[in-house]
Motif scaffolding. Structure first.
Motif, short mmCIF file in Angstrom:
data_model
loop_
_atom_site.label_atom_id
_atom_site.label_comp_id
_atom_site.label_asym_id
_atom_site.label_seq_id
_atom_site.Cartn_x
_atom_site.Cartn_y
_atom_site.Cartn_z
N THR A 300 -21.15 -8.26 57.46
CA THR A 300 -21.40 -7.94 56.06
C THR A 300 -22.78 -8.39 55.58
O THR A 300 -23.11 -8.21 54.41
CB THR A 300 -20.32 -8.59 55.17
OG1 THR A 300 -20.27 -10.00 55.43
CG2 THR A 300 -18.95 -7.98 55.45
N GLY A 301 -23.59 -8.98 56.46
CA GLY A 301 -24.96 -9.31 56.10
C GLY A 301 -25.17 -10.74 55.62
O GLY A 301 -26.12 -11.00 54.87
N LYS A 302 -24.34 -11.67 56.06
CA LYS A 302 -24.48 -13.05 55.61
C LYS A 302 -25.81 -13.65 56.07
O LYS A 302 -26.52 -14.27 55.29
CB LYS A 302 -23.31 -13.90 56.14
CG LYS A 302 -21.93 -13.42 55.71
CD LYS A 302 -20.85 -14.33 56.22
CE LYS A 302 -20.77 -14.36 57.74
NZ LYS A 302 -20.42 -13.04 58.32
N THR A 303 -26.15 -13.48 57.35
CA THR A 303 -27.39 -14.03 57.89
C THR A 303 -28.60 -13.38 57.24
O THR A 303 -29.57 -14.06 56.88
CB THR A 303 -27.44 -13.84 59.41
OG1 THR A 303 -26.30 -14.48 60.01
CG2 THR A 303 -28.71 -14.43 59.99
N THR A 304 -28.56 -12.08 57.08
CA THR A 304 -29.67 -11.36 56.43
C THR A 304 -29.88 -11.86 55.01
O THR A 304 -31.01 -12.09 54.57
CB THR A 304 -29.39 -9.85 56.42
OG1 THR A 304 -29.34 -9.37 57.76
CG2 THR A 304 -30.47 -9.10 55.67
N LEU A 305 -28.79 -12.03 54.28
CA LEU A 305 -28.88 -12.52 52.91
C LEU A 305 -29.50 -13.92 52.87
O LEU A 305 -30.38 -14.20 52.04
CB LEU A 305 -27.49 -12.54 52.27
CG LEU A 305 -27.40 -13.09 50.85
CD1 LEU A 305 -28.19 -12.21 49.89
CD2 LEU A 305 -25.94 -13.18 50.40
N ALA A 306 -29.08 -14.80 53.78
CA ALA A 306 -29.60 -16.17 53.80
C ALA A 306 -31.08 -16.20 54.14
O ALA A 306 -31.86 -16.93 53.52
CB ALA A 306 -28.80 -17.01 54.80
N ILE A 307 -31.49 -15.41 55.13
CA ILE A 307 -32.90 -15.37 55.53
C ILE A 307 -33.77 -14.84 54.40
O ILE A 307 -34.83 -15.39 54.08
CB ILE A 307 -33.08 -14.53 56.80
CG1 ILE A 307 -32.49 -15.26 58.02
CG2 ILE A 307 -34.55 -14.22 57.05
CD1 ILE A 307 -32.55 -14.46 59.30
N CYS A 308 -33.33 -13.76 53.76
CA CYS A 308 -34.11 -13.16 52.67
C CYS A 308 -34.19 -14.09 51.47
O CYS A 308 -35.23 -14.21 50.83
CB CYS A 308 -33.51 -11.81 52.26
SG CYS A 308 -33.73 -10.50 53.48
N ALA A 309 -33.10 -14.77 51.16
CA ALA A 309 -33.10 -15.70 50.03
C ALA A 309 -34.04 -16.87 50.31
O ALA A 309 -34.79 -17.30 49.42
CB ALA A 309 -31.68 -16.19 49.76
N ALA A 310 -34.01 -17.40 51.53
CA ALA A 310 -34.88 -18.53 51.88
C ALA A 310 -36.35 -18.12 51.82
O ALA A 310 -37.20 -18.87 51.33
CB ALA A 310 -34.53 -19.05 53.26
N ASP A 311 -36.66 -16.92 52.30
CA ASP A 311 -38.04 -16.44 52.28
C ASP A 311 -38.50 -16.23 50.84
O ASP A 311 -39.62 -16.59 50.47
CB ASP A 311 -38.15 -15.14 53.07
CG ASP A 311 -39.57 -14.60 53.08
OD1 ASP A 311 -40.39 -15.15 53.83
OD2 ASP A 311 -39.85 -13.62 52.34
N TYR A 312 -37.65 -15.66 50.01
CA TYR A 312 -37.98 -15.40 48.60
C TYR A 312 -38.29 -16.73 47.89
O TYR A 312 -39.28 -16.84 47.15
CB TYR A 312 -36.80 -14.70 47.93
CG TYR A 312 -37.04 -14.26 46.50
CD1 TYR A 312 -37.44 -12.96 46.20
CD2 TYR A 312 -36.85 -15.13 45.44
CE1 TYR A 312 -37.65 -12.54 44.90
CE2 TYR A 312 -37.06 -14.74 44.13
CZ TYR A 312 -37.46 -13.44 43.86
OH TYR A 312 -37.67 -13.05 42.56
N ALA A 313 -37.45 -17.73 48.10
CA ALA A 313 -37.64 -19.02 47.43
C ALA A 313 -38.86 -19.76 47.99
O ALA A 313 -39.59 -20.41 47.23
CB ALA A 313 -36.39 -19.87 47.58
N ALA A 314 -39.09 -19.66 49.30
CA ALA A 314 -40.21 -20.37 49.90
C ALA A 314 -41.54 -19.85 49.39
O ALA A 314 -42.48 -20.61 49.15
CB ALA A 314 -40.15 -20.26 51.42
#
Length: 405
Positions: A300-314
């Motif tokens: 369902t895209g859990k890893t993709t969501l986490a990576i994108c959120a971390a990159d956005y915040a960083a």
């Protein structure tokens, strides 16, 4: 092992200010990527917003900046109210905004790195410039957003001599925006007038459109077609040459953009389709919690969501580093017994210590730190590695009193 690539905005080395000898003009670039917008009323509604390809636009602009071979300063920042006022206070000669437009406002990002929108109304923009003080408006403002005509006219009303905007009601593709902006700035930086630079940008887009059509269907632009790109005020004199020949030193532009924090994910942030609201919720929780868990079914895209959120915040300086640790790969390749049950949960009797040691060694490798193979790494060592404690790794020194929250 080969270090994974660090992802972030393109950042080029350039001459120092001492080498330039004079204070070069500043071109400020603001990018807004709010994750959603909303309509207030009796029934408030949330509308996800597409993420713009800011990286691609920056690459196009930087290529044109190199072609111009002119020395000026360049800063790219997230479009928050604070970054807008900072660039204006620094006295930027040209201000560029890339983001989402609306009928009577620009959509900025609310401070906090959670993707929440902040609407800068045209009336507020006008009031800001007309309030006096130390605010000196730029010579030119480029509003690269759909339906940005009203916002552009607000800049004109505030006293900006030259404003590039998009026709009200027009939807602008990323490709057209990049083509126009790249050619516009190349012409502007090589000693042409604002009007000449504007015409060069339009011709580049028209030529690219014609070349994309089959030869037997290629036609000239319909003169009755409404102008997509606007140079405001429409009855104004745009013959000014902002960077006359010889005004800029010969060389490479100075990129003053703060480099993005190291991002050691095993892959770049993928294209996130949907999940804008979920990404906002995750980022919002990261503001108030040291640990967030994303749960869901497989695929369902859990890893993709986490990576994108971390990159956005960083990119918005919420984190100093981003690491991606795959428990599945560690369990397979490390040789450590993690005490995992069939359900995948960690057996606290021995799994937690082994997991901490894996993560410590993983991050130490990324930082080129040499840890003895016999060194046992626990929770305290992990905290030291992350900067929460100062005692050496694997030692028993320190009682944790310097631990940061």
């Amino acid at each position: 092992s080969v270090p994974r690539r660090s992802h972030g905005f393109p950042h080029l080395s350039a001459p120092s200010m001492a080498e330039v000898g004079t204070r070069a003009p500043l071109l400020g670039y603001l990018y807004a990527q709010p994750l959603f917008t909303y309509v207030k009323g009796a029934r408030s509604r949330i509308f996800p917003l597409p993420l713009l390809d800011i990286d691609a636009e920056l690459l196009v602009l930087q290529e044109k900046f190199r072609d111009a071979e002119s020395v000026f300063r360049f800063q790219a920042r997230p479009a928050t109210p604070s970054s807008l006022t900072s660039l204006l206070t620094l006295g930027c000669t040209v201000l560029h905004y890339s983001g989402h437009g609306a009928c009577d406002s620009l959509c900025l990002e609310k401070p906090g790195s959670s993707g929440e929108p902040h609407f800068l109304t045209t009336s507020a923009l006008n009031s800001y410039f007309s309030s006096g003080g130390n605010v000196v408006g730029p010579k030119l403002v480029f509003v690269s957003a759909c339906s940005s005509e009203n916002a552009g006219r607000a800049f004109v009303a505030a006293g900006i001599a030259h404003v590039v905007a998009m026709q009200q009601g027009d939807r602008l593709s990323d490709e057209d925006a990049q083509l126009f902006a790249g050619e516009f700035y190349l012409s502007l930086l090589t000693g042409h007038s604002v009007q000449q630079a504007f015409d060069a940008g339009k011709k580049c887009v028209d030529l690219t459109r014609a070349a994309a059509q089959p030869s037997n269907h290629a036609t000239a632009r319909d003169p009755n077609e409404p102008e997509r790109f606007l140079l405001l005020p429409q009855d104004g004199d745009h013959s000014e040459v902002i960077f006359p020949p010889g005004a800029l030193a010969h060389g490479e532009f100075i990129d003053e953009t703060p480099p993005a924090p190291p991002n050691y994910t095993d892959r770049g942030p993928p294209l996130l389709v949907g999940r804008r609201w979920e990404m906002h919720l995750l980022l919002e929780r990261l503001r108030t919690s040291n640990c967030c868990v994303v749960e869901g079914k497989v695929g369902t895209g859990k890893t993709t969501l986490a990576i994108c959120a971390a990159d956005y915040a960083a990119r918005r300086s919420a984190f100093s580093e981003v690491h991606f640790f795959s428990l599945r790969e560690a369990r397979r390749d490390s040789g450590f017994g993690l005490g995992l049950s069939r359900s995948g949960s960690i057996d606290e009797s021995d799994g937690a210590a082994a997991l901490c040691e894996l993560i410590v060694r993983f991050i130490a490798t990324k930082r080129d730190l040499d840890l003895p193979s016999t060194c046992k790494c626990g929770v305290d060592d992990l905290l030291r590695l992350l900067g929460a404690q100062e005692a050496p790794y694997g030692s028993a020194e320190g009682d944790g009193s310097s631990r940061k929250q």
